[in-house]
Design a protein around this motif. Structure first.
Motif, short mmCIF file in Angstrom:
data_model
loop_
_atom_site.label_atom_id
_atom_site.label_comp_id
_atom_site.label_asym_id
_atom_site.label_seq_id
_atom_site.Cartn_x
_atom_site.Cartn_y
_atom_site.Cartn_z
N SER A 260 -12.48 2.23 -0.32
CA SER A 260 -11.73 1.62 -1.42
C SER A 260 -11.51 0.14 -1.12
CB SER A 260 -10.38 2.33 -1.57
OG SER A 260 -9.61 1.68 -2.54
N LEU A 261 -12.17 -0.69 -1.92
CA LEU A 261 -12.19 -2.14 -1.64
C LEU A 261 -11.70 -2.93 -2.83
CD1 LEU A 261 -13.25 -4.67 -0.05
CD2 LEU A 261 -15.50 -4.17 -0.97
N GLY A 262 -10.82 -3.89 -2.57
CA GLY A 262 -10.36 -4.78 -3.64
C GLY A 262 -11.38 -5.88 -3.87
N ARG B 180 -2.96 -10.37 -2.00
CA ARG B 180 -2.00 -9.37 -2.49
C ARG B 180 -1.52 -9.80 -3.86
NH1 ARG B 180 -0.27 -5.34 -0.10
NH2 ARG B 180 -0.62 -6.11 2.00
N THR B 181 -2.03 -9.13 -4.88
CA THR B 181 -1.73 -9.51 -6.26
C THR B 181 -1.14 -8.31 -6.98
OG1 THR B 181 -3.97 -8.93 -6.88
CG2 THR B 181 -3.59 -11.22 -6.34
N ARG B 182 -0.66 -8.54 -8.20
CA ARG B 182 -0.08 -7.43 -8.96
C ARG B 182 -1.10 -6.81 -9.90
NH1 ARG B 182 5.56 -10.77 -9.50
NH2 ARG B 182 6.66 -9.65 -7.86
N PHE C 86 -3.06 -1.87 -10.97
CA PHE C 86 -1.85 -2.69 -11.09
C PHE C 86 -0.78 -2.17 -10.14
CE2 PHE C 86 -4.27 -2.67 -14.92
CZ PHE C 86 -4.22 -3.97 -15.40
N ARG C 87 -0.16 -3.07 -9.44
CA ARG C 87 0.95 -2.67 -8.56
C ARG C 87 2.06 -3.71 -8.65
NH1 ARG C 87 -2.29 -0.33 -3.21
NH2 ARG C 87 -3.64 0.98 -4.47
N ASN C 88 3.27 -3.22 -8.82
CA ASN C 88 4.42 -4.12 -8.92
C ASN C 88 4.83 -4.56 -7.52
OD1 ASN C 88 6.54 -5.53 -9.95
ND2 ASN C 88 7.83 -3.74 -10.31
N GLU D 171 -8.72 -5.71 -9.01
CA GLU D 171 -9.78 -4.73 -9.29
C GLU D 171 -10.14 -4.00 -8.01
OE1 GLU D 171 -13.05 -5.69 -12.40
OE2 GLU D 171 -12.24 -7.58 -11.71
N GLN D 172 -10.44 -2.73 -8.16
CA GLN D 172 -10.87 -1.94 -7.01
C GLN D 172 -12.30 -1.46 -7.21
OE1 GLN D 172 -7.77 1.13 -6.85
NE2 GLN D 172 -7.10 0.25 -4.91
N MET D 173 -13.02 -1.32 -6.11
CA MET D 173 -14.35 -0.69 -6.13
C MET D 173 -14.19 0.52 -5.22
SD MET D 173 -16.71 -4.12 -5.93
CE MET D 173 -16.11 -4.85 -4.42
N LEU E 163 -9.08 -5.14 4.71
CA LEU E 163 -9.98 -5.58 3.65
C LEU E 163 -10.28 -4.38 2.76
CD1 LEU E 163 -12.09 -7.53 2.47
CD2 LEU E 163 -13.59 -6.94 4.37
N GLU E 164 -10.56 -3.26 3.42
CA GLU E 164 -10.95 -2.05 2.70
C GLU E 164 -10.41 -0.83 3.45
OE1 GLU E 164 -15.17 -1.85 2.29
OE2 GLU E 164 -15.10 0.08 1.27
N GLY E 165 -9.84 0.10 2.70
CA GLY E 165 -9.36 1.32 3.34
C GLY E 165 -10.41 2.42 3.18
N VAL E 166 -10.62 3.19 4.24
CA VAL E 166 -11.54 4.33 4.14
C VAL E 166 -10.77 5.57 4.61
CG1 VAL E 166 -13.81 5.26 4.80
CG2 VAL E 166 -13.52 2.80 4.59
N1 GAP Z 1 -7.42 4.69 -3.67
C1 GAP Z 1 -6.98 4.27 -2.42
C2 GAP Z 1 -6.20 3.05 -2.45
O1 GAP Z 1 -5.88 2.52 -3.50
P1 GAP Z 1 -5.14 1.25 -0.89
O2 GAP Z 1 -5.29 1.04 0.59
O3 GAP Z 1 -3.78 1.24 -1.45
O4 GAP Z 1 -5.90 2.60 -1.22
C3 GAP Z 1 -7.38 0.06 -1.39
O5 GAP Z 1 -6.01 0.15 -1.63
C4 GAP Z 1 -7.84 -1.38 -1.41
O6 GAP Z 1 -7.45 -2.02 -2.63
C5 GAP Z 1 -7.23 -2.26 -0.31
O7 GAP Z 1 -7.90 -2.10 0.91
C6 GAP Z 1 -7.41 -3.64 -0.89
O8 GAP Z 1 -8.74 -4.09 -0.72
C7 GAP Z 1 -7.16 -3.39 -2.37
N2 GAP Z 1 -5.76 -3.66 -2.71
C8 GAP Z 1 -4.71 -2.80 -2.62
N3 GAP Z 1 -3.58 -3.38 -3.03
C9 GAP Z 1 -3.90 -4.64 -3.41
C10 GAP Z 1 -3.17 -5.76 -3.93
N4 GAP Z 1 -1.87 -5.67 -4.19
N5 GAP Z 1 -3.84 -6.90 -4.20
C11 GAP Z 1 -5.17 -6.98 -3.97
N6 GAP Z 1 -5.91 -5.98 -3.49
C12 GAP Z 1 -5.31 -4.82 -3.20
#
Ligand code: GAP
Length: 558
Positions: free
Chosen positions: A417-419, A262-264, A250-252, A267-269, A375-378
């Motif tokens: 780290s992938l959403g 970009r949602t609040r 969850f992110r505000n 899910e992350q994988m 898309l995904e951070g590494v």
């Molecule tokens: N643990 C590392 C981490 O959280 P991040 O780059 O902040 O790193 C990783 O997030 C991934 O999570 C992003 O590449 C994206 O795929 C997904 N993600 C991050 N914030 C998001 C948001 N507000 N809405 C949807 N997906 C999001």
């Protein structure tokens, strides 16, 4: 400078966003995006794209009356707004609480969306955990001890990084990063009112029992770090090894936007991949090719270069072997599930962009309709997190090395780290296809991801056909998601299923009663083959699993 252009093709108007760039002293024009068929729609879309590009200016529509040589826009192109409309119309995703006007940054998955999302997560888990010897999974709590977030640096760093500002000219509110304060302008070209700028806390807080408050986790990763020592002791895995997790975060977000991008709540994988300090990569880096865009290339104004991951590592562009290896794995996961390789690139994050914990971060980027985006951070998180948790908890998280007889603190050399929502968008964009011949959308999802694996139709409504069809459905349902559809013409039933990505349609007809076989129609080619009912379940299982080709099964129907 970006500007909107109108083109007349076969008497119809099409709008594009073009950009002029100076290359080797010459001005070159490049089309950045297709904007639709009306001026109003085009200008609205252009505004969104330019805002995302961070461009400060857009010129008014420039009519171009000569028909260009290129043909009409690709039938596959669809904007993020149109994708959201399509997903709602077909039962994939709805705005959350829509009957009350929704809530920005929150989405509900419908009956097809939940299947696609679950299939994405299952395929990710299979590839990253079940098929590997060196990775195990956990499932941590969404709410944990708030000290975890103090230790991780999220309370002092991440939580106060986003600044809400309002433009003095267009009056729009936007988010800027802390390092951008007083250094950036609004997309409209106006100045922000820095005096009224305020920090918005990124982590959601909630009340709990007598303890007071806690945070909803902003990343799943920290639960891996706090459980790391237990997992290591219980599994007795040798280094290098990883711990994976799929779960909500969850992110505000100040400015949630672009549908699921970009949602609040999302899910992350994630995987934290641990090594002994300086341990070399024991895996082969392959020859998959991708556009590579290093920090140096970005700073010197160079274009990304296509090369293999192996070459990028060999030439020192991607510095560590582990980074090259994991970026390639992540790219291949998408490609093996049918994503378009031409729409991917890897980009190194610039100094200012990197998270507080990262030594080096490469993003796997995808060309969304609104531009190249993460898309995904590494990230290479080093021993930052374990060190912090040792400091804040007072617990020893070091590992005893049997070989050297010394203790060491493991390093997270890579954190893919992938959403899930972003992966969902990639597969939907790459599958979406408007077929002119069928006058219908065909969602060419990989059959492993398709929400419904097969649709079964009695050719007409008749008791004897329906009885066979119902038996077929009952048998297939033991293994896969099936639709039983007996209403409307066969053509209509095919179209309905093409549009939701059902890879196979099975028809029960007169011959089925006589010969105990059925027609199986392939979504993408429309070809049909006859298969014995007794062999149908196994044949479909193999087709969906990619073990056999459609061409090689049963007999072709002419
Ligand atoms: N643990 C590392 C981490 O959280 P991040 O780059 O902040 O790193 C990783 O997030 C991934 O999570 C992003 O590449 C994206 O795929 C997904 N993600 C991050 N914030 C998001 C948001 N507000 N809405 C949807 N997906 C999001």
């Amino acid at each position: 400078m970006a500007f909107v252009v109108k083109k007349i093709i076969h008497g119809n108007e099409y709008y594009y966003l073009n950009e002029n760039k100076r290359v080797d002293g010459k001005v070159k024009t490049k089309t950045i995006a297709y904007l639709g068929k009306t001026k109003k729609e085009a200008e609205k879309k252009a505004e969104g794209i330019i805002r995302n590009m961070g461009n400060s200016s857009v010129l008014p529509t420039q009519p171009k009356l000569t028909a260009p040589k290129s043909s009409a826009p690709s039938p596959k192109e669809i904007s993020i707004e149109d994708m959201a409309i399509f997903c709602k119309r077909r039962g994939f995703v709805y705005p959350s609480g829509d009957i009350y006007g929704g809530l920005a940054g929150f989405w509900d998955f419908g009956h097809l969306g939940v299947e696609l999302k679950n299939n994405i997560k299952r395929e990710w888990w299979k590839f990253h955990v079940q098929e590997r010897e060196d990775i195990v999974g956990i499932d941590g709590a969404i709410i944990t001890n708030p000290k975890v977030w103090e230790a991780s640096g999220h309370v002092s760093g991440f939580n106060v990084n986003d600044v809400l500002v309002t433009c003095k000219k267009c009056k729009k509110a936007s988010k800027v990063e802390k390092y951008e304060v007083e250094n950036v302008k609004c997309a409209c070209g106006g100045e922000y009112d820095w005096k009224k700028a305020r920090t918005i806390e990124q982590m959601f807080k909630t009340n709990i029992g007598v303890e007071g408050f806690a945070y909803l986790r902003p990343e799943t990763a920290q639960l891996i770090f706090t459980n790391f020592k237990y997992v290591n002791e219980n599994t007795r895995m040798k280094f290098p090894f990883g711990i994976a997790q799929i779960g909500k975060a969850f992110r505000n977000e100040i400015a949630p936007r672009d549908f699921l991008f970009r949602t609040r709540e999302f899910e992350q994988m994630e995987i934290e991949y641990f090594i002994k300090p300086n341990q070399e990569c024991s895996y082969k880096i392959g020859n998959a090719k991708i556009l590579v865009y290093s920090e140096a290339m970005q700073k010197s104004g160079k274009e990304p270069e296509k090369m293999t991951f192996k070459q990028a590592h060999k030439e020192g562009i991607i510095k560590t072997d582990w980074h090259a290896y994991w970026l390639e794995q992540e790219f291949l996961w998408f490609i093996n599930l049918g994503a378009n390789p031409e729409k991917f690139r890897v980009r190194q994050q610039l100094g200012d962009e990197k998270s507080h914990y990262a030594l080096d971060t490469w993003d796997l980027e995808y060309k969304f309709p609104f531009g190249w985006k993460e898309l995904e951070g590494v990230a290479n998180r080093t021993d930052f997190d374990l060190k912090q948790h040792e400091k804040f908890s007072g617990k020893d998280l070091k590992i005893f090395d049997e070989e050297t007889k010394e203790k060491f603190l493991p390093h997270v050399v890579c954190e893919p780290s992938l959403g899930v929502g972003r992966a969902f968008l990639v597969f939907m964009f790459d599958a979406y296809y408007y077929d002119e011949e069928r006058s219908n959308i065909v969602l060419k999802l990989n059959s492993k991801l398709a929400p419904i694996k097969a649709a079964v139709f009695p050719i007409v409504k008749r008791n004897d056909f329906e009885k066979v069809a119902e038996n077929v459905v009952k048998d297939l349902r033991e293994e896969m998601n099936i639709i039983y559809d007996k209403s409307g013409s066969i053509g209509r039933r095919y179209s309905r299923n093409d549009e939701i990505g059902t890879p196979y349609c099975i028809t029960i007809d007169e011959d089925s009663l006589k010969k105990q076989d059925v027609t199986v129609r392939d979504r993408d080619t429309k070809k049909q083959r006859r298969v014995k009912i007794s062999e149908l379940k196994e044949t479909l299982r193999q087709l969906i699993g990619g073990e056999i080709e459609f061409e090689s099964m049963g007999n072709l129907v002419h």
